[in-house]
Every structure is written in structure tokens, then in C-alpha cells.
Scaffold this motif. Structure first.
Motif, PDB file in Angstrom:
ATOM      1  N   LEU A 214       0.829  -1.209   0.000  1.00 22.76           N
ATOM      2  CA  LEU A 214       0.000   0.000   0.000  1.00 22.76           C
ATOM      3  C   LEU A 214       0.860   1.254   0.000  1.00 22.76           C
ATOM      4  N   MET A 215       2.001   1.213   0.697  1.00 26.16           N
ATOM      5  CA  MET A 215       2.922   2.354   0.665  1.00 26.16           C
ATOM      6  C   MET A 215       3.466   2.571  -0.737  1.00 26.16           C
ATOM      7  N   ARG A 216       3.831   1.501  -1.423  1.00 30.85           N
ATOM      8  CA  ARG A 216       4.395   1.639  -2.770  1.00 30.85           C
ATOM      9  C   ARG A 216       3.390   2.251  -3.735  1.00 30.85           C
ATOM     10  N   HIS A 217       2.112   1.993  -3.503  1.00 32.50           N
ATOM     11  CA  HIS A 217       1.072   2.562  -4.369  1.00 32.50           C
ATOM     12  C   HIS A 217       0.625   3.940  -3.911  1.00 32.50           C
ATOM     13  N   GLY A 218       1.204   4.447  -2.819  1.00 31.07           N
ATOM     14  CA  GLY A 218       0.837   5.764  -2.347  1.00 31.07           C
ATOM     15  C   GLY A 218      -0.526   5.829  -1.683  1.00 31.07           C
ATOM     16  N   ILE A 219      -1.071   4.688  -1.298  1.00 29.50           N
ATOM     17  CA  ILE A 219      -2.393   4.651  -0.683  1.00 29.50           C
ATOM     18  C   ILE A 219      -2.312   4.979   0.800  1.00 29.50           C
ATOM     19  N   ILE A 220      -1.236   4.593   1.454  1.00 23.96           N
ATOM     20  CA  ILE A 220      -1.025   4.953   2.863  1.00 23.96           C
ATOM     21  C   ILE A 220       0.347   5.588   2.996  1.00 23.96           C
ATOM     22  N   PRO A 221       0.522   6.462   3.998  1.00 24.39           N
ATOM     23  CA  PRO A 221       1.852   7.025   4.268  1.00 24.39           C
ATOM     24  C   PRO A 221       2.702   6.019   5.020  1.00 24.39           C
ATOM     25  N   ASP A 222       3.978   6.318   5.120  1.00 22.47           N
ATOM     26  CA  ASP A 222       4.898   5.462   5.870  1.00 22.47           C
ATOM     27  C   ASP A 222       4.524   5.519   7.352  1.00 22.47           C
ATOM     28  N   PRO A 223       4.083   4.409   7.944  1.00 21.49           N
ATOM     29  CA  PRO A 223       3.674   4.445   9.349  1.00 21.49           C
ATOM     30  C   PRO A 223       4.817   4.663  10.320  1.00 21.49           C
TER      31      PRO A 223
ATOM     32  N   GLU B  66      -2.778   6.790  11.083  1.00 26.15           N
ATOM     33  CA  GLU B  66      -3.466   6.931   9.804  1.00 26.15           C
ATOM     34  C   GLU B  66      -3.655   5.597   9.089  1.00 26.15           C
ATOM     35  N   VAL B  67      -2.902   4.583   9.490  1.00 28.36           N
ATOM     36  CA  VAL B  67      -2.968   3.309   8.767  1.00 28.36           C
ATOM     37  C   VAL B  67      -3.672   2.222   9.568  1.00 28.36           C
ATOM     38  N   ALA B  68      -4.276   2.589  10.696  1.00 24.72           N
ATOM     39  CA  ALA B  68      -4.908   1.575  11.551  1.00 24.72           C
ATOM     40  C   ALA B  68      -6.007   0.820  10.822  1.00 24.72           C
ATOM     41  N   TRP B  69      -6.668   1.457   9.851  1.00 24.73           N
ATOM     42  CA  TRP B  69      -7.773   0.821   9.134  1.00 24.73           C
ATOM     43  C   TRP B  69      -7.328  -0.417   8.356  1.00 24.73           C
ATOM     44  N   VAL B  70      -6.062  -0.477   7.985  1.00 26.82           N
ATOM     45  CA  VAL B  70      -5.567  -1.598   7.174  1.00 26.82           C
ATOM     46  C   VAL B  70      -5.782  -2.925   7.895  1.00 26.82           C
ATOM     47  N   ALA B  71      -5.580  -2.932   9.205  1.00 28.06           N
ATOM     48  CA  ALA B  71      -5.678  -4.161   9.991  1.00 28.06           C
ATOM     49  C   ALA B  71      -7.111  -4.666  10.124  1.00 28.06           C
ATOM     50  N   GLU B  72      -8.094  -3.838   9.827  1.00 26.07           N
ATOM     51  CA  GLU B  72      -9.489  -4.232   9.995  1.00 26.07           C
ATOM     52  C   GLU B  72     -10.086  -4.809   8.717  1.00 26.07           C
ATOM     53  N   GLN B  73      -9.286  -4.883   7.648  1.00 28.61           N
ATOM     54  CA  GLN B  73      -9.808  -5.320   6.356  1.00 28.61           C
ATOM     55  C   GLN B  73      -9.402  -6.767   6.048  1.00 28.61           C
TER      56      GLN B  73
ATOM     57  N   PHE C  32       0.918  -6.618  17.681  1.00 29.35           N
ATOM     58  CA  PHE C  32      -0.221  -6.040  18.379  1.00 29.35           C
ATOM     59  C   PHE C  32       0.177  -4.795  19.174  1.00 29.35           C
ATOM     60  N   GLY C  33       1.445  -4.403  19.083  1.00 30.24           N
ATOM     61  CA  GLY C  33       1.966  -3.266  19.829  1.00 30.24           C
ATOM     62  C   GLY C  33       2.739  -3.731  21.044  1.00 30.24           C
ATOM     63  N   TRP C  34       3.811  -3.002  21.377  1.00 31.75           N
ATOM     64  CA  TRP C  34       4.595  -3.316  22.582  1.00 31.75           C
ATOM     65  C   TRP C  34       5.106  -2.008  23.162  1.00 31.75           C
ATOM     66  N   ASP C  35       5.864  -2.072  24.245  1.00 35.40           N
ATOM     67  CA  ASP C  35       6.320  -0.818  24.836  1.00 35.40           C
ATOM     68  C   ASP C  35       7.562  -0.259  24.157  1.00 35.40           C
ATOM     69  N   TRP C  36       7.819  -0.718  22.957  1.00 33.90           N
ATOM     70  CA  TRP C  36       8.864  -0.149  22.105  1.00 33.90           C
ATOM     71  C   TRP C  36       8.470  -0.172  20.631  1.00 33.90           C
ATOM     72  N   GLY C  37       7.263  -0.711  20.326  1.00 40.65           N
ATOM     73  CA  GLY C  37       6.895  -0.863  18.921  1.00 40.65           C
ATOM     74  C   GLY C  37       5.463  -0.481  18.633  1.00 40.65           C
ATOM     75  N   PRO C  38       5.154  -0.188  17.370  1.00 41.52           N
ATOM     76  CA  PRO C  38       3.827   0.280  16.977  1.00 41.52           C
ATOM     77  C   PRO C  38       2.820  -0.860  16.847  1.00 41.52           C
ATOM     78  N   ILE C  39       1.552  -0.499  16.751  1.00 44.19           N
ATOM     79  CA  ILE C  39       0.496  -1.470  16.427  1.00 44.19           C
ATOM     80  C   ILE C  39       0.372  -1.498  14.909  1.00 44.19           C
ATOM     81  N   LEU C  40       0.916  -2.531  14.298  1.00 43.96           N
ATOM     82  CA  LEU C  40       0.868  -2.695  12.853  1.00 43.96           C
ATOM     83  C   LEU C  40       0.528  -4.146  12.550  1.00 43.96           C
ATOM     84  N   LEU C  41      -0.761  -4.432  12.549  1.00 46.65           N
ATOM     85  CA  LEU C  41      -1.242  -5.791  12.338  1.00 46.65           C
ATOM     86  C   LEU C  41      -1.357  -6.066  10.846  1.00 46.65           C
ATOM     87  N   GLY C  42      -0.234  -6.374  10.261  1.00 46.18           N
ATOM     88  CA  GLY C  42      -0.212  -6.635   8.832  1.00 46.18           C
ATOM     89  C   GLY C  42      -0.629  -8.052   8.500  1.00 46.18           C
TER      90      GLY C  42
END
Length: 883
Positions: A37-46, A54-61, A177-187
Motif C-alpha cells: 500500500l505504501m508503494r502505491h501511495g495509498i497509505i503514508p509510511d507508518p 493513519e494506517v490503523a484501518w488496514v488491519a481491519e480489512q 499487536f503493539g509493545w512498549d517499544w513498537g507500533p500497532i501494525l497488524l499486517g
């Protein structure tokens, strides 16, 4: 007849959201939906600014991937000749993240719910229409499926730390799922290769069991006795095994009594007779010997005696390893012995190198492990909330001599034990032990990270001594005990009989599990610095254990790194919304500033980013120095190994952030990295003075309460220090230690140096000065602060030095240091000073390497020579405390 045809399905993929109609091109597989999605310019670099939100919606699809491929020529030819039964075609999915349904030409061939499991699917129905086939994979949202599973199993009380409960029943990288050093990015996506294999026979599950006898710590006179096990699918008249070392054949033998006329769905097991290898070249950890590796090839041979139908290759490293747990004067030991030699396991903890794991290339893995090895580290712990890493990671550890402590992928939760979950875990564990067992670097399998802490925190049912029935554990409030103390150790015994298994980290003896640190047994996580009691990091020397497998201190990355993920210049100040957002540690604002202001003068105006960065890095490096050099001192000598190893939390980051990492996401080293490197030098000297806590220490034993009535002049009136030499070298070393006392104000010696000649004991700590009290000649208080500087001389050369400062640093005046940075060739500088300097730091950046950083300067000592690559030396900014 050729033995195997492999077609990697890496190109030609498309993907789309389930609710969309338009397919988009996917650059390649392995991959994941976020990067596409980043390569297609659909989402920004998280990883940049607040884009994670801004990219949280990706994980719900729900997401779909598809590709087309031609039917393999070999299968077409076999079908034309009516011999399709003689050729097998498999689709191999090395890893699907995570809930995936796979169809081939519209027919469901696989459903997967475990990211860590490989799938092999026999393909029996290709398209006959032009021999074009369509492969499609549908990925469902992991969070939604996790919540559904938790709801479907109310018999389990899902206790999950760091994140919501959805991760508990999901076999996916827990840190996604997120940690105390990392983002929530459920790819999601095919995060490992997908390939098509066509074959007439196949060799799989190769295992080498060996013993090394007559070792005695030396290769001479030793002998390896080995048995080779393998499974062979399909026909074969013989099995051939060949072992080579550095291109030269050690042995090659063939057994022809294994005639097999079974079909391709029948696997038969081959076990060789005992094979002897005289005087094997042993594999050693770095610093103890060479990393000798052999190559084993196991082949299935056709009836004609010449055609190789299938071959499997495996690396073999001959070594012995023990986890020494013996009663001693400190409790019970916990250290590793390799090839009969005790090894102090100084190193670090590893998390995934990228939130999007498929982006980590083999070269990047090697770059990371090269940093470990170059930093004098001998062990890396693969943490249980990430993934079982790529083979490239372990191959780099093999080649560079870095020992691996491998967690199973369980972290900070009370996991369920319903039947489907247990079956999935068993498959996951079996496959990964089988995949990784041949690596000589892997010395320990560990059941989990910090899961036993939940027993004490929540009062879960656990009686180590009285309850030995695994079935009863399943009915308790801590059913995951069944996984850690029954299922996983059984898998390790079955798949790698000689491997070492440890139930959890931290883990004592089952009686003292973990939340309350027991320094007498097992491994500990020491988080009463930063977390817990937030004790001064100068207290770390007295907070060790038999093996410290986690501890840490936060620091900002270098300014150049910050500028890469904070795009708004107005946000580039300490405590900005963006920088706080990237620091996921709860309470970091209070904790970081509390440690900072206890030890250093406040930054001008509070918005000087470069100065703030430097002070946090200095603080982190100080904490590392206090811990590593003091706990290495506890390595002691044979029979008195009070501390067997130290692993900092953490080596690396999975995204650009503020964290406990000593090297940031872009492989840019913080000063703490160099502090660890100096403390773990094969031969090094250390000095430490008595610490007076001027912030929380009661002023006098007569006071019955904590009080602010402290005496800050204690650092002048009551000075006591120790000096010792630590060695991981195996021969005896003759040396000389020179201890100097240098005024911080003037740069002059305040008294004559203390000189000691000594024999440095092999693989031990040698005490030089213990409890030495510094007093003035007339018995009055010292008039000014001074550093205690110790240097170790061997054969007329300085091989190491260390400096002890009076704490806190904020009480000291660093005016007029007289720092000089002089060119010493086109790619080097020499750094010196007229007066003692604390924490001289070059501001590093990606693509730039320096040979040393974060060091102190003491006048009268040799200038510090620093090699610099990637930039002209005079273009690299530098600073020091008080500049």
C-alpha cells in the motif's frame, strides 16, 4: 533424470482489499499488505510522524493476493506419458501471516491460522486449459479473529499484558499487536517465500546426532561419533552421505540395502551406522576459537547407481555445550560451558529488525550480527514476542561465533490450551526446532518470556513441588504450564535430543519464578532500574543474579535518525507530541526525566534537542558500564561463577523510535553500544568507586525515615574504590595496572599513581584493589573532585582503560576542557583534552561508522584514535558533557 525442479512464485502477484474490485500489482512475495500500500501511495509510511494512526484501518480489512503460473513442464510431460504418479508437484508456503485460505483454480487447498508454520500441499488438479493456474490467498483480520477466538473459549481467562486480549489465541508475532517499544501494525500477507516443487524423490528431516569424545578443551585427540538420520520420499535404491570441510571430503559412503518401491506419499526413515570423524575441527564461540563448519549432503540415488534423485544439504558444527547448574557458595550456578570451556555470555536481546519482517534481507541480518560480534558480544537472545528468525540470522551467528538463546514465541500472557491451539503449537514447535537444530550457535531453547510472572501477579494456581501431573495443569488457572513444562520440552527431546531446554525467562527453580528477583538461582530480568522501584542505575552492581537475561535504560537515538522520522522541524524538541508518540514505554516522560535530572544538569531552555539527546545517551551508556563491568566481575573464577551472563534489553529496534535499544532501527549505534563493547573486551580493566545516592539515601543511620538532609560532600570525604581485570583469554597474561587520580578542575594529578603488577588469571576476574580508601595526607577532606583512571598495560602497551567519576555528574564543573580533535590521516582523528572530559560523542548517522564513541578523556593518557568511514572526519559533529 534430474532430482528436483523449484519455481519460486515471487513475481506476478496482485492484491486488493476484499471490498474493492480493482487489483493492484504487488511488487514481490515475500511481502505484506502495508508495504504494498505504501508503494502505491495509498497509505503514508507508518514509521514517520504520527502516521501509525493513519494506517490503523488496514488491519481491519480482509485482503486478497493472487498470481498465475504455468503447469511445470515436468508434470505436463509425465501426464502426457501417463506417468503422472511418478512425479509429485507440491505448493510450499513457508509462512502465511496469519489467517489465510488458499485456493488453486477455485478449489480450496489450504486453511492456515499460524504464522510460524510451513505448509506443503500436494497439487493434484492443474488446469488443462493452456496449463495456466490461478493461486489465490485470502487473509482475514488477525485482531477480529483473535477476539472471536477469545469469545469462543470462555473457559480460559485470557490475561494479556502490553496489548488487548486478541493476541492471546493468535499465533502471530505478538509484537505486531503493539509493545512498549513498537507500533500497532497488524499486517498480513505471504511473509515468507511461496514456491512450486516438482520431484520424483525427496530427502527431508535430516538430523545429525553426534558426540565429541576425548575433548579436554582441545581438538587434538578428540573424536566425533555421529549418526545421520533422514526421511526419503519416493523410490530410491541407495542413500549416500558425504561430509566435507573447507571443500575437502571427510567421508562419503553409500548404503544400497534401502531399496524402496513405495510411492511419493510414503516416507521411509534412514539411519546411518555410527560414523567416526577423527580430530574434528571444533566450532567455537567468538573469541575462544575458530567457527569451523562442515557441510553434510544426503542423497537419494536411483537404481542406475549414478542418478541423484534428491539431495539435502546441512551445515554441521561439532561442539559440546552444557548449561552448568551446580550448587555453590552463591546458590546455584547458571552459565554455559562450550567444548569444556566456561563462557561468560555477555550480549543482548533481539527483537524483529523491522515491523514488516519480510523486509529484513539476509545481508541486513548479517549486518546486525556483525555489529554483535564486533561489539565483543558472544550471545544474542531471540525474544519470545517476535518470530523464529530467518535461516540467514542463524547462519550469520554460526559464521561469526555468536551464541543464540532461542525463546519459543510466547510473551507476557497466560495462553490458552484448548485442543486446536495445542495442536497448532506442537506443529509450530516441531517444525522450527527441526529447521534450526543444526545450527551450532543455538545453545538453548526457552519456553517463554515473562509468562510465569503472571502466576505471582494474579495468584494463579501453581505448585511446582506437589503437582507433577500435566493433565491437572490443563484444569488449573495457569493451564499454559502444560505448554512450557510438558509439550515444548517433549518436542525438543523428540526433535533435538541433545538440546538444552529452559522453561521460561526469567525462571529460577520453579519455586522462585520471577516477579520477585531471586539472585541465587536461574536467570533474572532486572527491571527495578527504569521500572519497578526505579532505583539509581549506579545500584546495578548489587542488583545482579546468576544470569541477567534482561535489564535496560532508555535513550534517544542520534539527531540524524530523529530527523528522518520527525518531518516537522517544530516537533524536533524533547517531549514533543511526535517524539512522545514514538516512545511507547508507559510513563517514559517521568522515568526518563527523573533519571536525567538526578544525574545531569538540565538542558538549556528544555528545547535543545542535540544536548538532550547527548545526555540521555550518556545516561544509558553509564548504566551499561555500571552493569556490564560489575556483573562481569562476578564471573569470578572456576567454581565461583556468581554471574554467568548479561543480556541488555535490547540490541535493536523494529522502527525508528526512542527506546532501550543500544543500536537504532537504521543500525546507527548509540554510545551505549561502545560502553558494552569496552566492558566485554577480551582483556579489560575496570574501576568503580563507592556510590553515594544524594537523592534518596538517608543521611544517617540514626534517622528512622527517608530525609532530604543529605551530605553532598561525601564524594569528597569518603572515597573508596575497587580495581579489577577481567579476561576471557585462555592463557595466563602478565600485566601492570596503573591507577591515576586526576583533578577534574585542573587536570593535574592529586597524588602519585598506584601501580600494581599482576598475573591476569585465564577466563576469570582478577582483583587488583579491593576497598581502597583515599585519604589526604593531613586527614582533611579533599579540596576538589577527581577521576580515578585505571589503565592495563601488557608488554609495554595499553590494552584497556576505565574511568570512575564522582556521582552525580551534575555537581561537577566542566568549563575549559581544552578538547582537541586532530586529523590523523584521511579517515581518522585523535581526540585529547587538557582536563577530564565525560562522554565525548560523535553524532553518528546512517552510512557513517566510527571505531569508538562515547568515551571519556583523561589528560596524560594517550589520545583516543577514532577511525571514521562514510564522511570526512571534520564534517561529523561532536560534543561532550558540559560543552
Amino acid at each position: 533424470m534430474a532430482r528436483l525442479w523449484t519455481q519460486t512464485l515471487s513475481a506476478g502477484w496482485e492484491f486488493r482489499r476484499d471490498s474493492d474490485e480493482t487489483w493492484l500489482s504487488a511488487t514481490e512475495v515475500p511481502g505484506d499488505v502495508h508495504t504494498e500500500l505504501m508503494r502505491h501511495g495509498i497509505i503514508p509510511d507508518p514509521f514517520v510522524d504520527l502516521n501509525e494512526l493513519e494506517v490503523a484501518w488496514v488491519a481491519e480489512q480482509t485482503w486478497r493476493y493472487r498470481t498465475t503460473f504455468s503447469t511445470p513442464e515436468q508434470a505436463v510431460a509425465a501426464d502426457d506419458e501417463g506417468e503422472n504418479a511418478a512425479v509429485a508437484v507440491d505448493l510450499v508456503f513457508e509462512g502465511l501471516d496469519t489467517f489465510a485460505a488458499v485456493t488453486l483454480n477455485g478449489r480450496t487447498v489450504l486453511e492456515s491460522d499460524n504464522m510460524f508454520v510451513e505448509h506443503r500441499v500436494r497439487v493434484g488438479a492443474f488446469s488443462t486449459d493452456g496449463y495456466k493456474n490461478t493461486l489465490e490467498i485470502v487473509f482475514e483480520p488477525a485482531r477480529r479473529r483473535g477476539l472471536d477466538l477469545a469469545k469462543a473459549h470462555p473457559e480460559h481467562d485470557f490475561i494479556v499484558h502490553q496489548t488487548e486480549i486478541s493476541r492471546g489465541p493468535v499465533r502471530k508475532a505478538q509484537c505486531h499487536f503493539g509493545w512498549d517499544w513498537g507500533p500497532i501494525l497488524l499486517g498480513c500477507g505471504p511473509w515468507k517465500p511461496v514456491r512450486l516443487e516438482t520431484y520424483v524423490s525427496r530427502v527431508q528431516d535430516v538430523r545429525v546426532d553426534y558426540t565429541v569424545v576425548n575433548l579436554g578443551g582441545q581438538t587434538e585427540g578428540a573424536r566425533a561419533e555421529m549418526k545421520i538420520h533422514a526421511q526419503v520420499l519416493g523410490p530410491g535404491a541407495a542413500v549416500e552421505a558425504e561430509l566435507c570441510f573447507q571443500g575437502q571430503r571427510v567421508f562419503c559412503f553409500r548404503e544400497t540395502s534401502m531399496l524402496n518401491d513405495s510411492g511419493l506419499d510414503t516416507a521411509w526413515t534412514y539411519t546411518s551406522a555410527t560414523v567416526k570423524v577423527e580430530a574434528p575441527q571444533l566450532w567455537w564461540p567468538r573469541g575462544y576459537g575458530a567457527q569451523n563448519l562442515y557441510e553434510l549432503r544426503v542423497r537419494s540415488i536411483a537404481r542406475d547407481g549414478a542418478t541423484v534423485l534428491a539431495e539435502e544439504r546441512q551445515t554441521v558444527g561439532f561442539r559440546t555445550v552444557e548449561l552448568v547448574r551446580e550448587a555453590d557458595g552463591f546458590g546455584q550456578s547458571f552459565y554455559f560451558r562450550v567444548n569444556g570451556v566456561d563462557v561468560f555470555s555477555g550480549g543482548s536481546c533481539w527483537i524483529p529488525a523491522d515491523s514488516f519482517i519480510s523486509r529484513t534481507s539476509p545481508q541486513r541480518y548479517r549486518d546486525w550480527i556483525r555489529l554483535v560480534a564486533d561489539g565483543n558480544q558472544v550471545m544474542v537472545r531471540v525474544w519470545g514476542g517476535g518470530v523464529y528468525e530467518s535461516g540467514a540470522f542463524y547462519a550469520a551467528c554460526d559464521e561469526l561465533g555468536v551464541l543464540v538463546w532461542q525463546d519459543f514465541m510466547f510473551a507476557c500472557a497466560s495462553y490458552p490450551t484448548y485442543l486446536a491451539f495445542l495442536r497448532s503449537v506442537e506443529t509450530e514447535a516441531s517444525q522450527n526446532v527441526r529447521r534450526l537444530r543444526q545450527h551450532p550457535s543455538l545453545v538453548l531453547w526457552c519456553g517463554n518470556n515473562e509468562d510465569y510472572q503472571l502466576v505471582e501477579r494474579y495468584g494463579l494456581e501453581y505448585d511446582f513441588d506437589a503437582d507433577k501431573d500435566p493433565q491437572s495443569w490443563l484444569k488449573s488457572t495457569f493451564p499454559a504450564r502444560y505448554i512450557y513444562e510438558h509439550l515444548l520440552p517433549q518436542v525438543v527431546r523428540d526433535e533435538s535430543p541433545d538440546a538444552i531446554y529452559h522453561p521460561g525467562s526469567p525462571w529460577g527453580d520453579g519455586r522462585s519464578t520471577t516477579l520477585k528477583v531471586d539472585a541465587t538461582v536461574g536467570d533474572i530480568h532486572q527491571w527495578n532500574v527504569w521500572h519497578g522501584e526505579m532505583r539509581p542505575y549506579q545500584a546495578l552492581p548489587d542488583m545482579g543474579g546468576r544470569f541477567v537475561s534482561e535489564f535496560g535504560m532508555e535513550a534517544y537515538p542520534h539527531v540524524d535518525t530523529i530527523e528522518r522520522f520527525v518531518t516537522d522541524a517544530a516537533e524536533r524538541h524533547p517531549g514533543s507530541a511526535t517524539l512522545d508518540f514514538h516512545n511507547k514505554a508507559v510513563g517514559h516522560e517521568r522515568r526518563l526525566l527523573a533519571y536525567l535530572t538526578e544525574n545531569f544538569r538540565a538542558v538549556r531552555g528544555g528545547d535543545d534537542l542535540a544536548s538532550f539527546v547527548h545526555l540521555t545517551q550518556t545516561m544509558q551508556a553509564d548504566a551499561m558500564a555500571w552493569a556490564y563491568k560489575s556483573w562481569r566481575r562476578h564471573w569470578g573464577s572456576a567454581g565461583a561463577r556468581r554471574c554467568g551472563g548479561v543480556l541488555v534489553w535490547q540490541l535493536n529496534d523494529c522502527w525508528p523510535t526512542v527506546s532501550w535499544a543500544i543500536v537504532d532501527y537504521f543500525l546507527v549505534k548509540k554510545p551505549a553500544y561502545y560502553a558494552v563493547k569496552r566492558a566485554l573486551a577480551p582483556l579489560g580493566v575496570a574501576v568503580s568507586r563507592k556510590f553515594y545516592d544524594c537523592t534518596t539515601r538517608p543521611a544517617d543511620a540514626l534517622w528512622r525515615r527517608d530525609t532530604g538532609h543529605v551530605n553532598p560532600t561525601k564524594a569528597l570525604t569518603d572515597i573508596e574504590f575497587d580495581v579489577w581485570v577481567a579476561s576471557s583469554r585462555l592463557p595466563l597474561v602478565c600485566g601492570k595496572v596503573v591507577v591515576r587520580f586526576v583533578s577534574i578542575k585542573s587536570g593535574k594529578n592529586v597524588r602519585e599513581p598506584l601501580v600494581k603488577t599482576l598475573d591476569v588469571r585465564p577466563n576469570s576476574c582478577t582483583e587488583v584493589v579491593v576497598g581502597y580508601r583515599f585519604e589526604t595526607e593531613d586527614g582533611t577532606a579533599n579540596r576538589e573532585h577527581f577521576v580515578i583512571h585505571a589503565s592495563l598495560w601488557v608488554e609495554g602497551e595499553i590494552v584497556g582503560s576505565d574511568t570512575s567519576w564522582p556521582d552525580p555528574i551534575k555537581y561537577l564543573d566542566f568549563a575549559d576542557r581544552g578538547v582537541q580533535v586532530k586529523a590523523a590521516g584521511p579517515k581518522a582523528v585523535e581526540v585529547s583534552a587538557d582536563k577530564p572530559v565525560k562522554s565525548f560523542v560523535f553524532s553518528e548517522r546512517q552510512g557513517v561508522t566510527v571505531s569508538d564513541n562515547g568515551f571519556d578523556l583523561v589528560p596524560g593518557d594517550r589520545p583516543v584514535r577514532v577511525e571514521i568511514e562514510g564522511i570526512e572526519p571534520d564534517k561529523l559533529p561532536w560534543t561532550f558533557v558540559g560543552r
